[in-house]
Design an enzyme around this catalytic site. Structure first.
Site, short mmCIF file in Angstrom:
data_model
loop_
_atom_site.label_atom_id
_atom_site.label_comp_id
_atom_site.label_asym_id
_atom_site.label_seq_id
_atom_site.Cartn_x
_atom_site.Cartn_y
_atom_site.Cartn_z
N GLU A 88 0.83 -1.22 0.00
CA GLU A 88 0.00 0.00 0.00
C GLU A 88 0.86 1.26 0.00
O GLU A 88 0.66 2.16 0.83
CB GLU A 88 -0.99 0.00 1.17
CG GLU A 88 -2.18 -0.92 0.92
CD GLU A 88 -3.46 -0.42 1.58
OE1 GLU A 88 -4.20 0.33 0.93
OE2 GLU A 88 -3.73 -0.79 2.74
N TYR A 95 0.54 -7.86 -1.90
CA TYR A 95 -0.58 -7.17 -1.27
C TYR A 95 -1.86 -7.81 -1.80
O TYR A 95 -2.36 -7.47 -2.86
CB TYR A 95 -0.55 -5.66 -1.57
CG TYR A 95 -1.74 -4.92 -1.05
CD1 TYR A 95 -2.21 -5.12 0.26
CD2 TYR A 95 -2.43 -4.02 -1.84
CE1 TYR A 95 -3.31 -4.45 0.73
CE2 TYR A 95 -3.54 -3.33 -1.37
CZ TYR A 95 -3.97 -3.54 -0.09
OH TYR A 95 -5.07 -2.88 0.39
N ASP A 133 0.99 -8.48 3.02
CA ASP A 133 -0.34 -8.33 3.62
C ASP A 133 -1.27 -9.30 2.91
O ASP A 133 -1.65 -9.06 1.77
CB ASP A 133 -0.80 -6.88 3.46
CG ASP A 133 -2.21 -6.66 4.00
OD1 ASP A 133 -2.82 -7.63 4.49
OD2 ASP A 133 -2.70 -5.53 3.91
N ASN A 149 -4.29 -10.24 4.00
CA ASN A 149 -5.70 -9.95 4.25
C ASN A 149 -6.49 -11.23 4.57
O ASN A 149 -7.67 -11.34 4.24
CB ASN A 149 -6.33 -9.20 3.07
CG ASN A 149 -6.14 -7.69 3.19
OD1 ASN A 149 -6.30 -7.12 4.27
ND2 ASN A 149 -5.79 -7.04 2.10
N ASP A 178 -2.02 1.44 10.03
CA ASP A 178 -2.86 0.55 10.85
C ASP A 178 -2.23 -0.85 10.99
O ASP A 178 -2.69 -1.65 11.81
CB ASP A 178 -4.31 0.46 10.34
CG ASP A 178 -4.43 0.36 8.84
OD1 ASP A 178 -3.41 0.42 8.12
OD2 ASP A 178 -5.58 0.23 8.37
#
Length: 262
Positions: free
Chosen positions: A34, A112, A153, A155, A253
């Site tokens: 990101e 990602y 990441d 997710n 975050d």
DNA sequence: ATGGCGACAGGATGTCGA
């Protein structure tokens, strides 16, 4: 060697966070997600001045991945092509979500993985299709690079102990059965979660929602991972989440996760 | 049970994230 992964939620906004963190650590390779910026506008020089070589694949406003490496990478490739045929990849390389490079015969794949929005949505279907493509890509990569580190990441929280509150997890994005099965199909190629080699208990997270005081209450999810081929898994000596950057003002975050191999 | 926070593009507020 230390290989870290960190979703920074905009490299331009988080530039000072990343610089401060790199100065306080001994990181050989940093995989970022990101970055949210086109390559021409990536703030390269502060990181190059620290001694890192930068390999970036970005786009406007969304997504974007980068690898910082103290040593030059020997082989770098963004996206799924040409490892997979253009016919198979179709439009899936339009979003910049993957970059890979080789160092000391270790291939590092920085991902990602799509968020998926809500279970059952169009974006959710995109996430599952993306994961199926990723499986084929990693199958080919493993044949080419036996020492493979797939990090980023994801997710996806692989198990209930990776979620602060697993109630309703079946209907929640990042923990539905189909997402976990897609990740399991990837792991079944011969990749294992490095973090779980060293830590068995719950309560260890890499992402906390900005809202509702999630971080101080430790209401988080462990969704940032290093999946290692068998040969690298044996060489792993530590895998830890560094919560410190998440305590700072205006943080990402996500917290960085550090893998150490010998 | 719900909402809450933050970044981006662009010039207000909608989209996206997880």
């Amino acid at each position: 060697m230390k290989i870290a992964t960190w979703n920074v939620n905009s490299i331009r906004t988080r530039q000072d966070h990343v610089l401060t963190w790199l100065k306080s650590q001994d990181i050989d390779v940093l995989c970022l997600q990101e970055t949210k910026v086109v390559d021409e506008s990536f703030p390269r020089s502060p990181f190059e001045e620290l001694g890192y070589h930068l390999y970036i694949s970005g786009q406007k406003a969304y997504n974007g991945v980068a690898i910082f490496s103290r040593q030059p990478l020997e082989w770098v490739n963004g996206g799924f092509t040409p490892i997979l045929e253009p016919d198979q990849v179709g439009e899936f390389d339009a979003q910049k979500r993957a970059i890979a490079g080789v160092i000391d015969n270790i291939c590092i794949v920085n991902l990602y993985i799509p968020n998926g929005s809500c279970v059952g949505s169009e974006k959710y279907e995109y996430k599952l299709e993306w994961l199926a493509l990723l499986r084929d890509y990693l199958d080919k990569m493993l044949a080419q690079f036996p020492d493979l580190c797939v990090c980023g990441d994801f997710n996806i929280a692989p198990e209930d102990r990776d979620i602060h509150d697993p109630k309703k997890r079946e209907t929640h994005i990042m923990s539905s059965d189909a997402e976990r099965e897609a990740l399991r199909a990837i792991a079944d190629l011969g990749l294992a979660d490095a973090f779980r080699q060293f830590t068995q208990d719950g309560g260890h997270y890499s992402w906390w929602d900005y809202r509702a005081g999630s971080f101080p209450r430790n209401r988080g999810w462990r969704i940032d991972h290093h999946y290692l081929s068998a040969s690298l898994y044996k060489r792993a000596i530590a895998c830890t989440i560094d919560r410190e950057p998440r305590t700072r003002p205006k943080p990402s975050d996500h917290a960085p996760v550090i893998l150490e191999i010998e």
